[in-house]
Design a protein around this motif. Structure first.
Motif, mmCIF file in Angstrom:
data_model
loop_
_atom_site.group_PDB
_atom_site.id
_atom_site.type_symbol
_atom_site.label_atom_id
_atom_site.label_comp_id
_atom_site.label_asym_id
_atom_site.label_seq_id
_atom_site.Cartn_x
_atom_site.Cartn_y
_atom_site.Cartn_z
ATOM 1 N N LEU A 226 11.642 12.431 9.188
ATOM 2 C CA LEU A 226 11.116 11.069 9.075
ATOM 3 C C LEU A 226 11.401 10.432 7.719
ATOM 4 O O LEU A 226 11.063 9.278 7.475
ATOM 5 C CB LEU A 226 9.587 11.090 9.281
ATOM 6 N N GLN A 258 2.430 3.545 5.292
ATOM 7 C CA GLN A 258 2.475 2.867 6.588
ATOM 8 C C GLN A 258 2.044 3.828 7.692
ATOM 9 O O GLN A 258 1.403 3.434 8.655
ATOM 10 C CB GLN A 258 3.907 2.382 6.881
ATOM 11 N N LEU A 259 2.424 5.099 7.517
ATOM 12 C CA LEU A 259 2.125 6.101 8.543
ATOM 13 C C LEU A 259 1.684 7.408 7.884
ATOM 14 O O LEU A 259 2.372 7.919 7.001
ATOM 15 C CB LEU A 259 3.382 6.353 9.395
ATOM 16 N N THR A 277 -7.061 4.624 3.972
ATOM 17 C CA THR A 277 -6.520 3.261 3.977
ATOM 18 C C THR A 277 -5.067 3.215 4.457
ATOM 19 O O THR A 277 -4.425 2.171 4.370
ATOM 20 C CB THR A 277 -6.613 2.623 2.571
ATOM 21 N N SER A 278 -4.565 4.324 4.967
ATOM 22 C CA SER A 278 -3.214 4.323 5.540
ATOM 23 C C SER A 278 -3.170 3.345 6.716
ATOM 24 O O SER A 278 -4.157 3.194 7.436
ATOM 25 C CB SER A 278 -2.851 5.728 6.042
ATOM 26 N N LYS A 279 -2.033 2.694 6.922
ATOM 27 C CA LYS A 279 -1.972 1.668 7.971
ATOM 28 C C LYS A 279 -2.109 2.299 9.359
ATOM 29 O O LYS A 279 -2.935 1.900 10.144
ATOM 30 C CB LYS A 279 -0.658 0.900 7.891
ATOM 31 N N THR A 280 -1.271 3.292 9.646
ATOM 32 C CA THR A 280 -1.344 3.965 10.935
ATOM 33 C C THR A 280 -1.628 5.443 10.689
ATOM 34 O O THR A 280 -1.010 6.046 9.815
ATOM 35 C CB THR A 280 -0.005 3.805 11.694
ATOM 36 N N ILE A 281 -2.584 5.988 11.437
ATOM 37 C CA ILE A 281 -2.957 7.396 11.239
ATOM 38 C C ILE A 281 -2.753 8.166 12.545
ATOM 39 O O ILE A 281 -3.174 7.723 13.619
ATOM 40 C CB ILE A 281 -4.418 7.525 10.763
ATOM 41 N N VAL A 282 -2.098 9.304 12.398
ATOM 42 C CA VAL A 282 -1.799 10.150 13.550
ATOM 43 C C VAL A 282 -2.267 11.568 13.214
ATOM 44 O O VAL A 282 -2.133 12.004 12.072
ATOM 45 C CB VAL A 282 -0.265 10.129 13.814
ATOM 46 N N VAL A 296 -7.977 8.151 13.987
ATOM 47 C CA VAL A 296 -6.578 8.050 14.379
ATOM 48 C C VAL A 296 -6.254 6.829 15.243
ATOM 49 O O VAL A 296 -7.093 6.322 15.972
ATOM 50 C CB VAL A 296 -6.104 9.305 15.160
ATOM 51 N N ASP A 297 -5.024 6.393 15.119
ATOM 52 C CA ASP A 297 -4.467 5.438 16.058
ATOM 53 C C ASP A 297 -3.897 6.196 17.244
ATOM 54 O O ASP A 297 -3.920 5.717 18.362
ATOM 55 C CB ASP A 297 -3.368 4.622 15.371
ATOM 56 N N ARG B 232 -16.287 -1.157 5.404
ATOM 57 C CA ARG B 232 -14.953 -1.228 5.967
ATOM 58 C C ARG B 232 -15.072 -1.244 7.486
ATOM 59 O O ARG B 232 -15.779 -0.416 8.050
ATOM 60 C CB ARG B 232 -14.209 0.030 5.520
ATOM 61 N N ARG B 235 -12.267 1.771 12.232
ATOM 62 C CA ARG B 235 -10.924 1.704 12.813
ATOM 63 C C ARG B 235 -11.080 1.597 14.323
ATOM 64 O O ARG B 235 -11.909 2.283 14.902
ATOM 65 C CB ARG B 235 -10.124 2.954 12.442
ATOM 66 N N SER B 236 -10.300 0.745 14.926
ATOM 67 C CA SER B 236 -10.427 0.611 16.370
ATOM 68 C C SER B 236 -10.006 1.932 17.019
ATOM 69 O O SER B 236 -9.068 2.577 16.558
ATOM 70 C CB SER B 236 -9.556 -0.548 16.871
ATOM 71 N N ALA B 237 -10.746 2.294 18.034
ATOM 72 C CA ALA B 237 -10.541 3.600 18.641
ATOM 73 C C ALA B 237 -9.091 3.780 19.078
ATOM 74 O O ALA B 237 -8.512 2.910 19.722
ATOM 75 C CB ALA B 237 -11.477 3.763 19.832
ATOM 76 N N GLY B 238 -8.516 4.888 18.705
ATOM 77 C CA GLY B 238 -7.126 5.132 19.046
ATOM 78 C C GLY B 238 -6.999 5.903 20.352
ATOM 79 O O GLY B 238 -7.984 6.170 21.037
ATOM 80 N N THR B 239 -5.784 6.234 20.659
ATOM 81 C CA THR B 239 -5.504 7.007 21.859
ATOM 82 C C THR B 239 -5.451 8.481 21.487
ATOM 83 O O THR B 239 -4.775 8.842 20.527
ATOM 84 C CB THR B 239 -4.109 6.620 22.413
ATOM 85 N N LEU B 251 4.016 11.802 21.332
ATOM 86 C CA LEU B 251 3.791 11.306 19.979
ATOM 87 C C LEU B 251 5.023 10.544 19.485
ATOM 88 O O LEU B 251 4.913 9.466 18.888
ATOM 89 C CB LEU B 251 3.471 12.489 19.069
ATOM 90 N N TYR B 254 5.078 7.187 21.017
ATOM 91 C CA TYR B 254 4.150 6.292 20.324
ATOM 92 C C TYR B 254 4.769 5.778 19.022
ATOM 93 O O TYR B 254 4.740 4.573 18.731
ATOM 94 C CB TYR B 254 2.821 7.003 20.031
ATOM 95 N N PHE B 260 8.421 3.153 14.058
ATOM 96 C CA PHE B 260 8.638 4.119 12.989
ATOM 97 C C PHE B 260 9.924 4.911 13.212
ATOM 98 O O PHE B 260 10.421 5.572 12.321
ATOM 99 C CB PHE B 260 7.445 5.075 12.852
ATOM 100 N N LEU B 261 10.425 4.863 14.448
ATOM 101 C CA LEU B 261 11.672 5.586 14.720
ATOM 102 C C LEU B 261 12.744 4.576 15.109
ATOM 103 O O LEU B 261 12.451 3.581 15.748
ATOM 104 C CB LEU B 261 11.479 6.578 15.877
#
Ligand SMILES: Cc1cc2nc3c(=O)[nH]c(=O)nc-3n(C[C@H](O)[C@H](O)[C@H](O)COP(=O)(O)OP(=O)(O)OC[C@H]3O[C@@H](n4cnc5c(N)ncnc54)[C@H](O)[C@@H]3O)c2cc1C
Ligand SMILES: Nc1ncnc2c1ncn2[C@@H]1O[C@H](COP(=O)(O)O)[C@@H](O)[C@H]1O
Lengths: 320, 261
Positions: A226, A258-259, A277-282, A296-297, B232, B235-239, B251, B254, B260-261
């Protein structure tokens, strides 16, 4: 227009990205004047000018490397005296915060640390901070003296704005306290070839679930696919699986990419403090109840040794 | 001659609790139970080890904080510190970092010191600036953010694992040091330690004792102000999916969807 001092963070004249962010923020409240301490000011000035530095006050001296923190405080204070700025912006590194702290005491000004944003306000610059492990966002101001503000990496996207960037020699006389703490030896950290943790757009972190130093290559492989930096939880660091300089969290680095991908990390409050505070969390974790899933997103409940390598392969395929 | 060590410890709201702001936008110290900042336990631990190595040493733990901050002092005393100083005054409410460093410096000078030991940062404010401010105010060297520290022959030495390099540092006493959570696990108070702590002296000082005017500290005297504090947004609930053999691919799908890819 008022001038704003920006202390430059650089490696032998190569300006680091957080400084460009500081210059971008400084332009919101005045004309940035960069303070470059150490070698290769001329080289740095090209970059600093591109990002809006009208002037570059430069000083090189052996003291900066031979003694801890105070020589840089003396120099920044000399710049402060010469410029009478509207504010002083310093990168929120460990050293940056200490320099800023001592300057604030000397000039009798208020200090705000770890700002994640800064705007002009009627009563001086207004800073945004993320506090209590990022559970709250605050807005603060300095009410006495010249605002001294340390700013975290990734606070803003650097924007180019050409300015003169004229190099001027900064006169500094070092005080008695400058030589108080001797740096007896210095071992630079070896470069991993990967992006800097705090500056990276993508961070892949491993925790206790990685279960051994010998397994960290699983995390590194995904990071490399990545183009990401590698992070670690304190549990992984304390176990000796990964160097402390990669620790994410309250007593490690704060990252805001960002991720952010967390593998085998439960998501304790002290870890969240450094990545929330990361934009997208996995996350990938085999325990569906792990608190990291609250953040997580996208999350995968599963064994990281199955999920992460499969993801890595898929990333490689898709990126061709 | 005895080595006089002052350890600065802070009483903070437990990070595991739901920390909040009070109406005046200072840290709410009622909502959540307080304790000795975990990061200051490392400072107490290193002070104890330095004292062990010295021929003769005395450790004073010092806090600036409300009534309940005595709990933090007790804990440090039960770990093995010799005595405590508590700076307590209603006018201190709302004091910021510059103010706190001013008060601590006065109290340290009054107590007398050869070595000041701090934690790397408080777990509530997380500024990590006080040790540097103290060194500046006291006019002594700062040897900060150490993961290893030792005192010998009137000198303090230590290792600082910085952002870009590891540095070996050295300074003459008197000096201010701060230690990180890499410096070594802090000991648990023993039963004997807890009992002994009850008899150790805790000196209380107020602003008068330190020749500090009320308007030099507190919310009034602060150099900074918090105008707004907002929780704050959650965070909206994710999948969250369960891996049935395709988790990595899902993943990737997603991430591709998020560009991101
Ligand atoms: C003052 C203080 C400061 C601290 N500072 C920090 C800090 O800066 N950074 C930090 O990270 N922590 C910090 N901590 C520690 C923090 O409280 C946690 O102990 C730590 O974050 C836990 O790390 P972890 O999530 O890797 O381990 P654990 O909490 O043990 O979690 C491991 C996770 O891995 C999962 N797992 C195990 N095997 C697998 C597998 N094969 N596949 C998928 N998942 C698996 C488990 O289900 C579990 O959820 C601090 C603590 C204190 C008191
Ligand atoms: N109110 C206080 N009383 C005593 N020591 C403190 C206080 N606040 C901070 N300190 C010390 O200063 C260190 C750094 O704190 P800070 O700069 O607030 O993050 C802490 O680890 C303590 O050693």
């Amino acid at each position: 227009m008022a001038e704003v001092l920006v202390l430059v963070d650089h490696v032998d004249g190569a300006v680091r990205k957080p400084t460009l962010e500081l210059l971008t923020l400084a332009r919101r409240i005045g004309d940035p004047v960069a303070v470059h301490l150490g070698p290769n000011a001329a080289e740095a000035a090209k970059t600093l000018g591109e990002y809006g530095a009208t002037r570059v006050l430069a000083r090189d001296a052996a003291e900066f490397a031979d003694y801890l923190v105070v020589p840089k405080v003396d120099a920044l204070q000399a710049a402060y005296d010469a410029v009478s700025p509207a504010a002083v912006l310093v990168p929120s590194s460990t050293e940056g915060k200490e320099i800023a702290a001592r300057l604030a005491v000397r000039i009798g000004s208020g200090i705000i640390t770890d700002a994640v944003d800064l705007e002009a306000g009627d009563e001086g610059p207004v800073t945004t901070q993320s506090v209590f492990a990022a559970a709250y966002t605050t807005k603060s101001r300095v009410t006495k003296g010249t605002p001294v503000v340390t700013v975290k990496p990734n606070a803003v996207a650097p924007e180019a704005a050409a300015a003169a960037g004229a190099v001027e020699e900064l006169a500094v006389s070092f005080g008695e306290s400058a030589s108080g703490t001797k740096v007896v030896s210095r071992t630079p950290r070896e470069s991993t070839g990967r992006p800097e943790l705090t500056e990276a757009a993508i961070v892949v972190s491993g925790g206790r679930g990685v279960n051994g130093a010998e397994n960290f290559p699983v995390i590194e492989a995904l990071a490399d696919a990545l183009g990401a930096a590698v992070g670690a939880s304190r549990a992984a660091v304390d176990a000796g699986w990964y160097p402390h300089s990669h620790q994410v969290g309250q007593t490690g680095k704060t990252v805001s990419p960002q991720l952010y991908i967390a593998a085998g990390i439960s998501g304790a409050i002290q870890h969240r403090a450094g990545m929330q505070t990361s934009k997208t969390i996995v996350a990938v974790n085999k325990d569906s109840e792990a608190p990291i899933f609250d953040l997580v997103d996208y999350g995968v409940v599963g064994d990281l040794f199955a999920v992460v390598p499969q993801l890595t392969e898929e990333v490689k395929t898709r990126k061709g | 001659m005895s080595l006089r060590i002052v350890v600065c410890v802070k009483y903070v709201p437990d990070a595991a609790g739901d920390r909040q702001f009070a109406e005046d936008l200072t840290t709410d110290r009622e909502a959540v139970d307080g304790l000795l900042s975990e990061l200051d336990e490392y400072a107490v631990e290193q002070a104890l080890q330095i004292a062990d190595e010295a021929d003769d040493a005395e450790i004073t733990v010092l806090t600036v904080g409300p009534e309940d901050a005595k709990d933090a002092l007790r804990k440090a005393l039960s770990m093995g510190a010799d005595k405590a100083v508590h700076v307590e005054d209603d006018d201190l409410h709302g004091t910021d970092a510059l103010g706190t460093s001013f008060v601590l410096a006065k109290a340290i000078e009054k107590t007398g010191y050869d070595l000041v030991v701090c934690g790397m940062a408080s777990t509530d404010g997380t500024m990590g600036v006080l040790p540097a401010m103290l060194a500046e105010r006291l006019g002594v060297p700062q040897v900060t953010l150490l993961s290893e520290v030792a005192v010998a022959d009137g000198k303090v030495t230590g290792r600082r694992d910085g952002d870009v390099a590891t540095e070996q540092l050295e300074a003459q006493l008197p000096a201010v040091v701060s230690v990180t959570d890499q410096s070594g696990e802090a000991r648990y108070p023993s039963f004997k330690g807890i009992m002994a702590a009850k008899k150790k002296p805790v000196e209380s000082l107020d602003l008068d004792d330190l020749d500090i005017e009320a308007d030099e500290v507190g919310l009034e005297g602060a150099w900074t102000v918090v105008d707004e504090a907002a929780e704050r947004p959650a965070r909206s609930a994710g999948t969250v999916v369960k891996d049935e053999g395709e988790g990595g691919k899902q993943l990737a799908e997603y991430l591709a969807g998020q560009k991101f890819l």
